[in-house]
Design an enzyme around this catalytic site. Structure first.
Site, PDB file in Angstrom:
ATOM      1  N   ASP A 129       0.425  57.529  30.077  1.00 27.08           N
ATOM      2  CA  ASP A 129       0.267  57.630  31.524  1.00 27.08           C
ATOM      3  C   ASP A 129      -0.880  56.778  32.066  1.00 27.08           C
ATOM      4  O   ASP A 129      -1.540  57.145  33.035  1.00 27.08           O
ATOM      5  CB  ASP A 129       0.087  59.106  31.952  1.00 27.08           C
ATOM      6  CG  ASP A 129       1.208  59.979  31.420  1.00 27.08           C
ATOM      7  OD1 ASP A 129       2.353  59.497  31.406  1.00 27.08           O
ATOM      8  OD2 ASP A 129       0.935  61.129  31.018  1.00 27.08           O
TER       9      ASP A 129
ATOM     10  N   ARG B  67       3.756  68.789  34.067  1.00 18.06           N
ATOM     11  CA  ARG B  67       2.594  69.527  33.575  1.00 18.06           C
ATOM     12  C   ARG B  67       1.303  68.891  34.086  1.00 18.06           C
ATOM     13  O   ARG B  67       1.197  67.669  34.184  1.00 18.06           O
ATOM     14  CB  ARG B  67       2.549  69.496  32.040  1.00 18.06           C
ATOM     15  CG  ARG B  67       3.613  70.345  31.380  1.00 18.06           C
ATOM     16  CD  ARG B  67       3.525  70.254  29.865  1.00 18.06           C
ATOM     17  NE  ARG B  67       4.001  68.966  29.364  1.00 18.06           N
ATOM     18  CZ  ARG B  67       4.018  68.642  28.070  1.00 18.06           C
ATOM     19  NH1 ARG B  67       3.555  69.490  27.170  1.00 18.06           N
ATOM     20  NH2 ARG B  67       4.473  67.472  27.683  1.00 18.06           N
TER      21      ARG B  67
ATOM     22  N   LEU C 183      -8.984  52.536  39.057  1.00 20.27           N
ATOM     23  CA  LEU C 183     -10.418  52.484  39.340  1.00 20.27           C
ATOM     24  C   LEU C 183     -10.718  53.178  40.673  1.00 20.27           C
ATOM     25  O   LEU C 183     -11.755  53.806  40.843  1.00 20.27           O
ATOM     26  CB  LEU C 183     -10.895  51.019  39.385  1.00 20.27           C
ATOM     27  CG  LEU C 183     -12.410  50.839  39.502  1.00 20.27           C
ATOM     28  CD1 LEU C 183     -13.128  51.327  38.249  1.00 20.27           C
ATOM     29  CD2 LEU C 183     -12.778  49.392  39.790  1.00 20.27           C
TER      30      LEU C 183
ATOM     31  N   ARG D  85      18.092  59.454   7.405  1.00 21.45           N
ATOM     32  CA  ARG D  85      19.358  58.708   7.282  1.00 21.45           C
ATOM     33  C   ARG D  85      20.581  59.559   7.602  1.00 21.45           C
ATOM     34  O   ARG D  85      21.642  59.401   7.007  1.00 21.45           O
ATOM     35  CB  ARG D  85      19.452  58.051   5.900  1.00 21.45           C
ATOM     36  CG  ARG D  85      18.396  56.972   5.734  1.00 21.45           C
ATOM     37  CD  ARG D  85      18.074  56.672   4.316  1.00 21.45           C
ATOM     38  NE  ARG D  85      17.473  57.813   3.651  1.00 21.45           N
ATOM     39  CZ  ARG D  85      17.041  57.815   2.400  1.00 21.45           C
ATOM     40  NH1 ARG D  85      17.152  56.715   1.687  1.00 21.45           N
ATOM     41  NH2 ARG D  85      16.502  58.889   1.875  1.00 21.45           N
TER      42      ARG D  85
ATOM     43  N   LYS E  75       1.420  52.058  32.686  1.00 25.64           N
ATOM     44  CA  LYS E  75       2.171  50.970  32.033  1.00 25.64           C
ATOM     45  C   LYS E  75       3.331  50.507  32.907  1.00 25.64           C
ATOM     46  O   LYS E  75       3.640  49.323  32.980  1.00 25.64           O
ATOM     47  CB  LYS E  75       2.720  51.436  30.672  1.00 25.64           C
ATOM     48  CG  LYS E  75       1.649  51.820  29.679  1.00 25.64           C
ATOM     49  CD  LYS E  75       2.247  52.349  28.388  1.00 25.64           C
ATOM     50  CE  LYS E  75       2.942  53.694  28.531  1.00 25.64           C
ATOM     51  NZ  LYS E  75       2.064  54.815  28.863  1.00 25.64           N
TER      52      LYS E  75
ATOM     53  N   GLY F   2       7.501  58.741  31.116  1.00 27.13           N
ATOM     54  CA  GLY F   2       7.649  58.908  32.561  1.00 27.13           C
ATOM     55  C   GLY F   2       6.793  57.867  33.246  1.00 27.13           C
ATOM     56  O   GLY F   2       5.575  57.869  33.095  1.00 27.13           O
ATOM     57  N   HIS F   3       7.432  56.932  33.924  1.00 32.17           N
ATOM     58  CA  HIS F   3       6.686  55.873  34.596  1.00 32.17           C
ATOM     59  C   HIS F   3       6.955  55.964  36.094  1.00 32.17           C
ATOM     60  O   HIS F   3       8.108  55.881  36.516  1.00 32.17           O
ATOM     61  CB  HIS F   3       7.122  54.494  34.117  1.00 32.17           C
ATOM     62  CG  HIS F   3       7.131  54.353  32.622  1.00 32.17           C
ATOM     63  ND1 HIS F   3       6.017  54.584  31.847  1.00 32.17           N
ATOM     64  CD2 HIS F   3       8.109  54.008  31.765  1.00 32.17           C
ATOM     65  CE1 HIS F   3       6.315  54.371  30.582  1.00 32.17           C
ATOM     66  NE2 HIS F   3       7.592  54.039  30.498  1.00 32.17           N
TER      67      HIS F   3
ATOM     68  N   GLN G 266       4.722  55.820  25.673  1.00 32.33           N
ATOM     69  CA  GLN G 266       3.615  56.567  25.094  1.00 32.33           C
ATOM     70  C   GLN G 266       2.385  55.657  24.913  1.00 32.33           C
ATOM     71  O   GLN G 266       2.204  54.768  25.710  1.00 32.33           O
ATOM     72  CB  GLN G 266       4.016  57.257  23.766  1.00 32.33           C
ATOM     73  CG  GLN G 266       5.054  58.346  23.959  1.00 32.33           C
ATOM     74  CD  GLN G 266       6.452  57.808  24.216  1.00 32.33           C
ATOM     75  OE1 GLN G 266       6.959  57.003  23.454  1.00 32.33           O
ATOM     76  NE2 GLN G 266       7.069  58.245  25.283  1.00 32.33           N
TER      77      GLN G 266
HETATM   78  P1  GDP Z   1       2.844  55.245  32.575  1.00 31.18           P
HETATM   79  O1  GDP Z   1       3.578  56.333  31.872  1.00 31.18           O
HETATM   80  O2  GDP Z   1       1.811  54.590  31.720  1.00 31.18           O
HETATM   81  O3  GDP Z   1       3.754  54.242  33.211  1.00 31.18           O
HETATM   82  O4  GDP Z   1       2.024  55.935  33.759  1.00 31.18           O
HETATM   83  P2  GDP Z   1       2.559  57.082  34.773  1.00 31.18           P
HETATM   84  O5  GDP Z   1       3.494  56.459  35.734  1.00 31.18           O
HETATM   85  O6  GDP Z   1       3.003  58.258  34.018  1.00 31.18           O
HETATM   86  O7  GDP Z   1       1.200  57.494  35.475  1.00 31.18           O
HETATM   87  C1  GDP Z   1       0.424  56.581  36.175  1.00 31.18           C
HETATM   88  C2  GDP Z   1       0.354  57.007  37.664  1.00 31.18           C
HETATM   89  O8  GDP Z   1      -0.695  56.316  38.294  1.00 31.18           O
HETATM   90  C3  GDP Z   1       1.606  56.663  38.456  1.00 31.18           C
HETATM   91  O9  GDP Z   1       1.799  57.674  39.411  1.00 31.18           O
HETATM   92  C4  GDP Z   1       1.256  55.344  39.131  1.00 31.18           C
HETATM   93  O10 GDP Z   1       1.921  55.154  40.373  1.00 31.18           O
HETATM   94  C5  GDP Z   1      -0.207  55.518  39.372  1.00 31.18           C
HETATM   95  N1  GDP Z   1      -1.031  54.298  39.316  1.00 31.18           N
HETATM   96  C6  GDP Z   1      -0.880  53.209  38.504  1.00 31.18           C
HETATM   97  N2  GDP Z   1      -1.892  52.356  38.694  1.00 31.18           N
HETATM   98  C7  GDP Z   1      -2.701  52.901  39.639  1.00 31.18           C
HETATM   99  C8  GDP Z   1      -3.925  52.527  40.241  1.00 31.18           C
HETATM  100  O11 GDP Z   1      -4.527  51.480  39.939  1.00 31.18           O
HETATM  101  N3  GDP Z   1      -4.468  53.386  41.181  1.00 31.18           N
HETATM  102  C9  GDP Z   1      -3.852  54.563  41.527  1.00 31.18           C
HETATM  103  N4  GDP Z   1      -4.435  55.345  42.422  1.00 31.18           N
HETATM  104  N5  GDP Z   1      -2.687  54.948  40.957  1.00 31.18           N
HETATM  105  C10 GDP Z   1      -2.136  54.143  40.036  1.00 31.18           C
HETATM  106  P1  IMO Z   2       4.433  57.723  28.875  1.00 25.22           P
HETATM  107  O1  IMO Z   2       5.310  56.611  28.384  1.00 25.22           O
HETATM  108  C1  IMO Z   2       2.005  61.218  27.924  1.00 25.22           C
HETATM  109  C2  IMO Z   2       3.223  63.579  24.456  1.00 25.22           C
HETATM  110  C3  IMO Z   2       3.735  64.987  24.719  1.00 25.22           C
HETATM  111  C4  IMO Z   2       3.300  65.683  23.447  1.00 25.22           C
HETATM  112  C5  IMO Z   2       3.495  64.607  22.382  1.00 25.22           C
HETATM  113  C6  IMO Z   2       4.803  64.729  21.615  1.00 25.22           C
HETATM  114  O2  IMO Z   2       4.782  58.227  30.229  1.00 25.22           O
HETATM  115  O3  IMO Z   2       2.983  57.360  28.729  1.00 25.22           O
HETATM  116  P2  IMO Z   2       7.343  64.241  22.258  1.00 25.22           P
HETATM  117  O4  IMO Z   2       8.217  64.847  23.303  1.00 25.22           O
HETATM  118  O5  IMO Z   2       7.157  62.758  22.388  1.00 25.22           O
HETATM  119  O6  IMO Z   2       7.718  64.632  20.860  1.00 25.22           O
HETATM  120  O7  IMO Z   2       5.892  64.922  22.502  1.00 25.22           O
HETATM  121  O8  IMO Z   2       3.460  63.364  23.069  1.00 25.22           O
HETATM  122  N1  IMO Z   2       3.911  62.518  25.201  1.00 25.22           N
HETATM  123  C7  IMO Z   2       3.399  61.870  26.251  1.00 25.22           C
HETATM  124  N2  IMO Z   2       2.232  62.053  26.900  1.00 25.22           N
HETATM  125  N3  IMO Z   2       2.834  60.229  28.302  1.00 25.22           N
HETATM  126  C8  IMO Z   2       3.977  60.006  27.640  1.00 25.22           C
HETATM  127  O9  IMO Z   2       4.784  58.951  27.885  1.00 25.22           O
HETATM  128  C9  IMO Z   2       4.336  60.878  26.590  1.00 25.22           C
HETATM  129  N4  IMO Z   2       5.397  60.972  25.758  1.00 25.22           N
HETATM  130  C10 IMO Z   2       5.123  61.962  24.902  1.00 25.22           C
HETATM  131  O10 IMO Z   2       3.124  65.532  25.858  1.00 25.22           O
HETATM  132  O11 IMO Z   2       1.912  65.971  23.494  1.00 25.22           O
HETATM  133 MG    MG Z   3       3.894  58.374  32.041  1.00 26.47          MG
END
Ligand code: GDP
Ligand code: IMO
Ligand code: MG
Length: 427
Positions: free
Chosen positions: A13, A302, A331, A142, A16, A40-41, A223
């Site tokens: 999170d 969560r 930032l 396998r 990315k 989740g992006h 991840q």
């Molecule tokens: P990912 O799983 O690495 O793609 O990240 P997530 O999407 O789960 O979580 C990142 C969250 O931060 C998302 O809601 C983005 O829209 C938000 N985000 C990304 N870059 C920035 C930033 O520079 N500033 C702020 N305020 N939010 C950001």
């Molecule tokens: P993105 O790509 C944050 C965490 C779960 C759990 C552990 C194992 O959005 O960064 P799983 O279901 O993969 O077997 O769970 O990994 N986890 C993540 N935490 N961002 C993710 O993906 C995650 N994908 C899995 O919360 O602790």
């Molecule tokens: Mg995410």
């Protein structure tokens, strides 16, 4: 142009999705190489917000070919739900290509994921419950079912039968659940076969040829480094290799073609699920970071655990992934703190560690050694160059760069595509 890898540097999170989306205009292919719909992006384009789980973030950029690589585990129901939802919003998903070698998540994988967590009780990992771990376990044992098996019903049934043999004993005798029949699984999978067939390809071959033609390929990790099954905080990890090495095995692109490794790192740290987290804040400061950063999971909703930036983790990520550039995100969320602590080392039972401890026992005992930095009050979301940022924010970036082991080439100051301070070109 060569291949570029984009990874998460912390526990996921980091942003990315936004970083990949940002590069969308200058790359030809975006390949997801690990994980599945545990990711989740959230990506903000203008006034539109998209939440992607299984599809590569490149799906949002016209002209880019999004690829689901062999290292990904696919829940076909989720795949088509996501495709349909995007199509409804006017996003063209017709360019999507799926590897014939990718493994499929079956209903029994989801069941086992959930009941296994229940049986672990207090030792549970806090998985996303999407069946990710059990699907990778079957791959390694396998007894997995792959996309290509959908196109040969006889083989498909054989594979499902093989997978269910042991599992039904486990489900009935250990977990007290009902047995699953070959028919019900085959029926569910076969319902997707015809829709999957035209998008299925030998993606390793496709990408090799694309690179030969001078195309640019971005390999997008789900991840993150500390969730890597080999290099992360085992057993509190996911079941794949999100680190840069996984980009090769998960896509079929060899290491010699990768020239750049971009790691996305948040200006503080978050973690979802169980496991050690040295800089975690369990007090009001942690609540403030969560509120200011809207730190709630995109996949499970969560609340994310929040804490300060951990330079030991960043240095580890720089080394394991061979990072050439960091993208520092969020930032703007740190605006308003008088002082910002940064973890520069750990104290483990009285001994200073400048690198990740060798054992998880020591990592569980790690106490952060903090250095304090002066904060800023100004709204920085309109900043587009380093000079637009307050002096203290500039100093924070410079300090993180010096202690994290690679240059910071871009800084996120908001969720929007354009809310970025670009310091160096990323391609
Ligand atoms: P990912 O799983 O690495 O793609 O990240 P997530 O999407 O789960 O979580 C990142 C969250 O931060 C998302 O809601 C983005 O829209 C938000 N985000 C990304 N870059 C920035 C930033 O520079 N500033 C702020 N305020 N939010 C950001
Ligand atoms: P993105 O790509 C944050 C965490 C779960 C759990 C552990 C194992 O959005 O960064 P799983 O279901 O993969 O077997 O769970 O990994 N986890 C993540 N935490 N961002 C993710 O993906 C995650 N994908 C899995 O919360 O602790
Ligand atoms: Mg995410």
């Amino acid at each position: 142009m060569p291949a570029i890898v984009l990874v998460g540097a912390q526990w996921g999170d980091e942003g990315k999705g936004k970083a990949t989306d940002l590069l969308g205009s200058v790359v030809d292919y975006v390949v997801k190489y690990n994980g599945g719909n545990n990711a989740g992006h959230t990506i903000v384009v203008g006034d539109q917000t998209y939440a992607l789980h299984l599809l590569p973030s490149g799906i949002l950029t016209p002209g880019v070919v999004p690829v689901i690589g062999n290292g990904v585990v696919i829940d076909p129901a989720v795949l088509f739900t996501e495709i349909d939802a995007l199509e409804k919003r006017g996003i063209d998903t017709s360019r999507l290509v799926v590897s014939a070698n990718a493994h499929l998540i079956a209903p029994y994988h989801r069941t086992i994921d959930k009941v296994a967590e229940r049986f672990l009780g207090g030792a549970r990992l806090g998985t996303t419950g999407r069946g990710i771990g059990p699907t990778y376990a079957d791959k390694m044992s396998r007894v997995g079912v792959r996309v290509q098996d959908l196109f040969d019903e006889k083989i498909l049934r054989q594979k499902i039968e093989g997978a269910l043999e042991l599992k039904n004993h486990l489900l009935v005798k250990v977990y007290n659940r009902r047995a699953i029949t070959v028919d019900e699984v085959a029926e569910e999978f076969l319902a997707y076969a015809e829709r999957l067939r035209p998008m299925t390809a030998d993606t390793g071959l496709l990408l090799g040829r694309a690179l030969d033609e001078g195309k640019t390929v971005l390999l997008e990790g789900g991840q993150a480094t500390l969730l890597d099954v080999d290099h992360g905080t085992y057993p509190f990890v996911t079941s794949s290799n999100p680190t840069a090495g996984g980009a090769c095995t998960g896509s079929g692109i060899p290491p010699t073609r990768i020239e750049r490794v971009i790691a996305v790192v948040k200006a503080y740290t978050t973690r979802v699920g169980s496991g050690p987290f040295p800089t975690e804040l369990t007090d009001a400061d942690g609540v403030k970071l969560r509120t200011d950063g809207a730190e709630f999971g995109t996949t499970t909703g969560r609340p994310r655990r929040c804490g300060w930036y951990d330079a030991v983790v960043a240095r580890f990520a720089a080394r394991v992934n061979g990072v050439t550039d960091f993208v520092l995100t969020k930032l703007d969320v740190l605006t308003g703190w008088e002082r910002i602590p940064v973890c520069v080392a750990y104290d483990v039972d009285g001994v200073r560690h400048d690198e990740m401890p060798m054992t998880q026992t020591d990592f569980h005992h790690a106490r952060p050694v903090y250095e304090l930095f002066e904060g800023w009050d100004e709204d920085i979301s309109d900043a587009r160059t380093l000079d637009d940022l307050p002096k203290n924010a500039q100093q924070y970036i410079k300090a993180l760069e010096e202690m994290s082991g690679a240059p910071i080439s871009a800084v996120g100051v908001g969720p929007g595509r354009d809310e970025t301070v670009q310091l160096r070109s990323l391609v």
